[in-house]
Design a protein around this motif. Structure first.
Motif: not given
Length: 387
Positions: A126-152
């Motif tokens: 949802a936060r990333t969709e907000g960046l796209l709605a704000a006009g972002a043409e490219g993204l730097l993404v540092a996800p808020g993963w905490r646990a080993p399974g969060d990426q999947a």
């Protein structure tokens, strides 16, 4: 659960980002803290370049136009691209990453907009969709993963983003959809190896690891510790001691300190690696109260090097190149956008441009070891060991 200072700082930054400019007294009311606490927080964040202070007010660095994280906004000055940055935090470790990204964006005449997930991976999309709605043409993404399974569980959507994206200080699982994305990250396994090798070189056996398990960096430090012992042919002196933030879980923190103290008292260890700086500083203070002196009884190295040099006994620390990670990731994203035809990224270029646009890169940067007094250095003078 009591709110930590880092969580309060992130809320403060979010308030300023939404408004562009705010009075300190207003921030105190919104945060539910005293004016003194709000003023202290503002001073700390301004000192790190995350806010600007002017006559009792604070603003987002570079003016209110930089604070827009929603509802669109003007294009970047000079016609550069609009870049979105998703970060799990704007304080401590990621403050320097963000600073490096902002410096690179300024040099490219790009506009950088920021959204923070507060280490809630379920909110990343949802936060990333907000960046796209704000006009972002490219993204730097540092996800808020905490646990080993969060990426999947919370990360596969990143591979389907409609604009160029660069993973920031995160490593994708080999073979996953995210493994094909560009990324810039620190090699924490190498950083741990530097620390272990240094302590062994000083005549110690294998150090005991005291570490958190609540961020990708913490998990990488744990994995790097096992690898470092294997590479150096060492046996672990005991199980990894699980650490937690003292201000959030004081009983758990005290248990970690006492486990380390018992390991020293029994003669099992004479050295330790502690993730992170804040935990290490507080542990040294508490160990002193329990009769364990650093570095006389225990040589200690911290991991992160955010505030390690400010301890009463300056702490030797592993220093990931956080600012450089942010800078190089931003430069890579700007290059991708330019090679892909700039805004929109659809225009076709010549063969060289097409190759640059299509190529994927995994950039890994090596941490350094900042040697100070806590591991038994002759003087508190800082020096760096080569990677």
């Amino acid at each position: 659960m009591r709110e930590s200072a880092a969580e309060r700082h992130d809320r403060l930054l979010a308030l300023v980002r939404e408004r562009g400019t705010a009075r300190v007294s207003e921030l105190a009311v919104r945060l539910g803290v005293s004016p003194v606490t709000a003023r202290r927080d503002v001073e700390a964040l301004a000192g790190r370049g995350l806010l600007e202070r002017v006559h009792g007010q604070v603003s987002w660095p570079g003016g209110a136009e930089r604070a827009a994280g929603h509802g669109g906004g003007p294009a970047a000055p000079g016609g550069g691209p609009v870049l979105g940055l998703l970060a799990p935090s704007a304080t401590y470790y990621f403050a320097e990453v963000i600073r490096g990204a902002r410096e690179a964006a300024d040099r490219a005449r790009a506009r950088l907009i920021l959204r923070i997930s507060d280490y809630r991976p379920e909110e990343d999309r949802a936060r990333t969709e907000g960046l796209l709605a704000a006009g972002a043409e490219g993204l730097l993404v540092a996800p808020g993963w905490r646990a080993p399974g969060d990426q999947a569980e919370h990360g596969e959507w990143i591979a389907g983003l409609p604009v160029p994206a660069v993973l920031l200080e995160r490593r994708a699982e080999p073979g996953s959809a995210l493994d094909g994305l560009d990324r810039v990250s620190s090699d924490h396994r190498h950083g741990v190896l530097l620390a272990v090798r240094h302590l062994v070189g000083l005549g110690h056996g294998a150090p005991l690891l005291v570490a958190r398990a609540d961020t990708p960096t913490a998990l990488a430090v744990r994995a790097g510790y096992a690898r470092a012992l294997d590479v150096l042919g060492l046996a672990a002196p005991g199980p990894v001691v699980d650490s937690v933030p003292a201000e959030v879980e004081p009983e758990g923190f005290e248990a970690a300190v006492r486990a380390l103290r018992e390991a020293v008292a029994s003669g099992a260890v004479t050295s330790a690696l502690v993730h992170n700086d804040v935990d290490a500083i507080q542990m040294v203070q508490r160990l002193s109260e329990l009769g364990v002196r650093v570095p006389d009884d225990l040589a200690l190295i911290a991991y992160d090097d955010e505030v390690a040099a400010l301890a009463d006994i300056p702490l030797t620390a592993v220093a990931p190149p956080k600012r450089l990670v942010g800078r190089l990731a931003t430069e890579l994203l700007v290059e991708k956008l330019a090679a892909g035809g700039g805004r929109g990224g659809a225009a076709a270029g010549d063969g060289a441009e097409d190759a640059a646009a299509d190529a994927r890169r995994h950039v890994t940067l090596l941490p350094a070891l900042r040697v100070r007094a806590s591991c038994g250095a002759v003087a508190a003078e800082t020096r760096s060991e080569p990677a």
